[in-house]
Design a protein around this motif. Structure first.
Motif, PDB file in Angstrom:
ATOM      1  N   HIS A  29     -48.423  50.311  52.728  1.00 35.87           N
ATOM      2  CA  HIS A  29     -47.327  50.156  53.680  1.00 35.87           C
ATOM      3  C   HIS A  29     -46.340  49.111  53.192  1.00 35.87           C
ATOM      4  O   HIS A  29     -46.721  48.086  52.636  1.00 35.87           O
ATOM      5  CB  HIS A  29     -47.866  49.757  55.050  1.00 35.87           C
ATOM      6  N   ARG A  30     -45.047  49.372  53.421  1.00 37.10           N
ATOM      7  CA  ARG A  30     -44.021  48.461  52.930  1.00 37.10           C
ATOM      8  C   ARG A  30     -43.364  47.666  54.050  1.00 37.10           C
ATOM      9  O   ARG A  30     -42.421  46.909  53.793  1.00 37.10           O
ATOM     10  CB  ARG A  30     -42.957  49.237  52.146  1.00 37.10           C
ATOM     11  N   ALA A  31     -43.829  47.842  55.267  1.00 40.31           N
ATOM     12  CA  ALA A  31     -43.324  47.042  56.385  1.00 40.31           C
ATOM     13  C   ALA A  31     -44.491  46.355  57.059  1.00 40.31           C
ATOM     14  O   ALA A  31     -45.530  46.972  57.306  1.00 40.31           O
ATOM     15  CB  ALA A  31     -42.584  47.916  57.391  1.00 40.31           C
ATOM     16  N   MET A  32     -44.323  45.075  57.359  1.00 38.94           N
ATOM     17  CA  MET A  32     -45.372  44.321  58.030  1.00 38.94           C
ATOM     18  C   MET A  32     -44.760  43.473  59.140  1.00 38.94           C
ATOM     19  O   MET A  32     -43.610  43.029  59.026  1.00 38.94           O
ATOM     20  CB  MET A  32     -46.160  43.461  57.032  1.00 38.94           C
ATOM     21  N   TYR A  33     -45.544  43.263  60.181  1.00 40.67           N
ATOM     22  CA  TYR A  33     -45.021  42.677  61.416  1.00 40.67           C
ATOM     23  C   TYR A  33     -45.958  41.589  61.942  1.00 40.67           C
ATOM     24  O   TYR A  33     -47.177  41.702  61.813  1.00 40.67           O
ATOM     25  CB  TYR A  33     -44.929  43.751  62.515  1.00 40.67           C
ATOM     26  N   TRP A  34     -45.367  40.575  62.568  1.00 40.37           N
ATOM     27  CA  TRP A  34     -46.128  39.614  63.370  1.00 40.37           C
ATOM     28  C   TRP A  34     -45.699  39.759  64.824  1.00 40.37           C
ATOM     29  O   TRP A  34     -44.502  39.755  65.134  1.00 40.37           O
ATOM     30  CB  TRP A  34     -45.881  38.175  62.934  1.00 40.37           C
ATOM     31  N   TYR A  35     -46.717  39.890  65.708  1.00 42.89           N
ATOM     32  CA  TYR A  35     -46.494  39.908  67.143  1.00 42.89           C
ATOM     33  C   TYR A  35     -47.284  38.764  67.773  1.00 42.89           C
ATOM     34  O   TYR A  35     -48.360  38.403  67.307  1.00 42.89           O
ATOM     35  CB  TYR A  35     -47.000  41.214  67.770  1.00 42.89           C
ATOM     36  N   LYS A  36     -46.760  38.263  68.876  1.00 38.11           N
ATOM     37  CA  LYS A  36     -47.456  37.263  69.691  1.00 38.11           C
ATOM     38  C   LYS A  36     -47.753  37.893  71.045  1.00 38.11           C
ATOM     39  O   LYS A  36     -46.875  38.538  71.635  1.00 38.11           O
ATOM     40  CB  LYS A  36     -46.562  36.031  69.878  1.00 38.11           C
ATOM     41  N   GLN A  37     -48.980  37.715  71.539  1.00 38.86           N
ATOM     42  CA  GLN A  37     -49.340  38.302  72.830  1.00 38.86           C
ATOM     43  C   GLN A  37     -50.045  37.268  73.698  1.00 38.86           C
ATOM     44  O   GLN A  37     -51.127  36.786  73.356  1.00 38.86           O
ATOM     45  CB  GLN A  37     -50.236  39.533  72.648  1.00 38.86           C
ATOM     46  N   PHE A  47     -41.614  38.638  63.838  1.00 38.53           N
ATOM     47  CA  PHE A  47     -40.987  38.843  62.535  1.00 38.53           C
ATOM     48  C   PHE A  47     -41.294  40.254  62.020  1.00 38.53           C
ATOM     49  O   PHE A  47     -42.344  40.819  62.313  1.00 38.53           O
ATOM     50  CB  PHE A  47     -41.530  37.855  61.496  1.00 38.53           C
ATOM     51  N   VAL A  48     -40.345  40.782  61.215  1.00 35.68           N
ATOM     52  CA  VAL A  48     -40.570  42.021  60.480  1.00 35.68           C
ATOM     53  C   VAL A  48     -40.221  41.771  59.022  1.00 35.68           C
ATOM     54  O   VAL A  48     -39.159  41.207  58.721  1.00 35.68           O
ATOM     55  CB  VAL A  48     -39.699  43.184  60.997  1.00 35.68           C
ATOM     56  N   TYR A  49     -41.107  42.171  58.141  1.00 39.49           N
ATOM     57  CA  TYR A  49     -40.834  42.173  56.706  1.00 39.49           C
ATOM     58  C   TYR A  49     -40.744  43.620  56.245  1.00 39.49           C
ATOM     59  O   TYR A  49     -41.610  44.434  56.554  1.00 39.49           O
ATOM     60  CB  TYR A  49     -41.944  41.465  55.926  1.00 39.49           C
ATOM     61  N   SER A  50     -39.693  43.917  55.513  1.00 48.41           N
ATOM     62  CA  SER A  50     -39.506  45.246  54.947  1.00 48.41           C
ATOM     63  C   SER A  50     -39.336  45.093  53.440  1.00 48.41           C
ATOM     64  O   SER A  50     -38.429  44.394  52.988  1.00 48.41           O
ATOM     65  CB  SER A  50     -38.282  45.911  55.565  1.00 48.41           C
ATOM     66  N   TYR A  51     -40.206  45.730  52.699  1.00 45.76           N
ATOM     67  CA  TYR A  51     -40.193  45.603  51.233  1.00 45.76           C
ATOM     68  C   TYR A  51     -40.164  44.126  50.822  1.00 45.76           C
ATOM     69  O   TYR A  51     -39.382  43.720  49.964  1.00 45.76           O
ATOM     70  CB  TYR A  51     -39.007  46.381  50.646  1.00 45.76           C
ATOM     71  N   GLU A  52     -41.024  43.357  51.475  1.00 43.97           N
ATOM     72  CA  GLU A  52     -41.271  41.950  51.173  1.00 43.97           C
ATOM     73  C   GLU A  52     -40.090  41.032  51.480  1.00 43.97           C
ATOM     74  O   GLU A  52     -40.099  39.859  51.095  1.00 43.97           O
ATOM     75  CB  GLU A  52     -41.717  41.779  49.719  1.00 43.97           C
ATOM     76  N   LYS A  53     -39.101  41.559  52.184  1.00 49.71           N
ATOM     77  CA  LYS A  53     -37.980  40.721  52.607  1.00 49.71           C
ATOM     78  C   LYS A  53     -37.960  40.634  54.134  1.00 49.71           C
ATOM     79  O   LYS A  53     -38.202  41.634  54.825  1.00 49.71           O
ATOM     80  CB  LYS A  53     -36.656  41.301  52.110  1.00 49.71           C
ATOM     81  N   LEU A  54     -37.645  39.455  54.635  1.00 55.17           N
ATOM     82  CA  LEU A  54     -37.581  39.269  56.078  1.00 55.17           C
ATOM     83  C   LEU A  54     -36.391  40.049  56.618  1.00 55.17           C
ATOM     84  O   LEU A  54     -35.247  39.806  56.239  1.00 55.17           O
ATOM     85  CB  LEU A  54     -37.443  37.775  56.398  1.00 55.17           C
ATOM     86  N   LEU A  90     -50.976  39.076  66.552  1.00 58.25           N
ATOM     87  CA  LEU A  90     -51.294  40.378  65.997  1.00 58.25           C
ATOM     88  C   LEU A  90     -50.422  40.676  64.793  1.00 58.25           C
ATOM     89  O   LEU A  90     -49.209  40.469  64.824  1.00 58.25           O
ATOM     90  CB  LEU A  90     -51.063  41.470  67.048  1.00 58.25           C
ATOM     91  N   CYS A  91     -51.052  41.166  63.754  1.00 58.22           N
ATOM     92  CA  CYS A  91     -50.331  41.645  62.579  1.00 58.22           C
ATOM     93  C   CYS A  91     -50.355  43.176  62.621  1.00 58.22           C
ATOM     94  O   CYS A  91     -51.306  43.783  63.131  1.00 58.22           O
ATOM     95  CB  CYS A  91     -51.019  41.135  61.321  1.00 58.22           C
ATOM     96  N   ALA A  92     -49.319  43.793  62.112  1.00 54.26           N
ATOM     97  CA  ALA A  92     -49.264  45.251  62.039  1.00 54.26           C
ATOM     98  C   ALA A  92     -48.535  45.672  60.769  1.00 54.26           C
ATOM     99  O   ALA A  92     -47.795  44.884  60.175  1.00 54.26           O
ATOM    100  CB  ALA A  92     -48.566  45.830  63.265  1.00 54.26           C
ATOM    101  N   SER A  93     -48.778  46.903  60.366  1.00 51.85           N
ATOM    102  CA  SER A  93     -48.060  47.431  59.215  1.00 51.85           C
ATOM    103  C   SER A  93     -47.683  48.878  59.483  1.00 51.85           C
ATOM    104  O   SER A  93     -48.286  49.546  60.337  1.00 51.85           O
ATOM    105  CB  SER A  93     -48.911  47.332  57.940  1.00 51.85           C
ATOM    106  N   LYS A 101     -45.624  55.032  62.930  1.00 53.51           N
ATOM    107  CA  LYS A 101     -46.985  54.716  63.327  1.00 53.51           C
ATOM    108  C   LYS A 101     -47.311  53.313  62.861  1.00 53.51           C
ATOM    109  O   LYS A 101     -47.285  53.038  61.665  1.00 53.51           O
ATOM    110  CB  LYS A 101     -47.982  55.700  62.726  1.00 53.51           C
ATOM    111  N   LEU A 102     -47.595  52.470  63.807  1.00 57.91           N
ATOM    112  CA  LEU A 102     -47.976  51.098  63.500  1.00 57.91           C
ATOM    113  C   LEU A 102     -49.488  50.988  63.504  1.00 57.91           C
ATOM    114  O   LEU A 102     -50.153  51.466  64.420  1.00 57.91           O
ATOM    115  CB  LEU A 102     -47.414  50.147  64.557  1.00 57.91           C
ATOM    116  N   PHE A 103     -50.029  50.352  62.461  1.00 53.98           N
ATOM    117  CA  PHE A 103     -51.451  50.039  62.421  1.00 53.98           C
ATOM    118  C   PHE A 103     -51.582  48.554  62.723  1.00 53.98           C
ATOM    119  O   PHE A 103     -50.984  47.728  62.038  1.00 53.98           O
ATOM    120  CB  PHE A 103     -52.032  50.336  61.036  1.00 53.98           C
ATOM    121  N   PHE A 104     -52.360  48.231  63.733  1.00 51.93           N
ATOM    122  CA  PHE A 104     -52.546  46.840  64.147  1.00 51.93           C
ATOM    123  C   PHE A 104     -53.869  46.295  63.648  1.00 51.93           C
ATOM    124  O   PHE A 104     -54.878  47.010  63.589  1.00 51.93           O
ATOM    125  CB  PHE A 104     -52.525  46.727  65.676  1.00 51.93           C
TER     126      PHE A 104
END
Lengths: 113, 116
Positions: A29-37, A47-54, A90-93, A101-104
């Motif tokens: 996966h080339r997109a990764m996410y941080w969520y707070k719950q 935050f969202v990172y796409s292709y290793e860039k914020l 929570l981290c997701a990609s 489709k997000l995988f958490f």
């Protein structure tokens, strides 16, 4: 491998500590996410990172510092946190920066004393 | 405003029965995805079902199906033959494009309890 792995599962830290949360995926996966719950609330995007860039920073305080060293790893560096920052992180990609489709991961439960 | 409304904070159902969770949303986007995510006590978010807004046909995944009414901006989830393992928090969400990337906008959730 369809997992997003987060470490540690639990973390207790003082307001003067520096700690890091780690997230890892090997799905290409080339997109990764941080969520707070917070308890009994929906996840809030940080935050969202796409292709290793914020690509998205949701006006998160600077005491949270994300880092994406490579396409498989995502870190969240924590410094001088406040008790109100206690939450599940929570981290997701996803395949790309599309929420088809997000995988958490299972999250890191953080307590700030 | 880009919002999701889940009007039922809590619901309960007997095992083997059918239950419907409601969701309405507001977006100005013309193309988007809609989702139902499940969060059991383990707190891991699990995708239940996904609907592409440009498709009229309602999505189904085994015991889970949706009733998607695009004009009414409604996206309800039907769970058939409810099982104890369906007990969880259910979040409705849609995608929002921002800064060239997409983000999920979540509703506040519905806590579903399946009783034996």
């Amino acid at each position: 491998d369809t997992e997003v792995t987060q470490t540690p599962k639990h973390l207790v830290m003082g307001m003067t500590n520096k700690k890091s949360l780690k997230c890892e995926q090997h799905m290409g996966h080339r997109a990764m996410y941080w969520y707070k719950q917070k308890a009994k609330k929906p996840p809030e995007l940080m935050f969202v990172y796409s292709y290793e860039k914020l690509s998205i920073n949701e006006s998160v305080p600077s005491r949270f510092s994300p880092e994406c060293p490579n396409s498989s790893l995502l870190n969240l560096h924590l410094h001088a946190l406040q008790p109100e920052d206690s939450a599940l992180y929570l981290c997701a990609s996803s395949h790309r920066d599309s929420n088809e489709k997000l995988f958490f991961g299972s999250g890191t439960q953080l307590s700030v004393l | 405003a880009q919002t999701v409304t889940q009007s039922q904070p809590e619901m309960s159902v007997q095992e083997a029965e059918t239950v419907t969770l409601s969701c309405t949303y507001d977006t100005s986007e013309s193309n988007y995805y809609l989702f139902w995510y499940k969060q059991p006590p383990s707190r891991q978010m699990i995708l239940v079902i996904r609907q592409e807004a440009y498709k009229q046909q309602n999505a189904t995944e085994n015991r889970f199906s949706v009733n998607f009414q695009k004009a009414a901006k409604s996206f309800s989830l039907k769970i058939s033959d409810s099982q104890l393992g369906d007990t969880a928090m259910y979040f409705c969400a849609f995608t929002l494009t921002q800064g060239g990337s997409e983000k999920l906008v979540f509703g506040k959730g519905t806590k579903l309890t399946v009783n034996p």
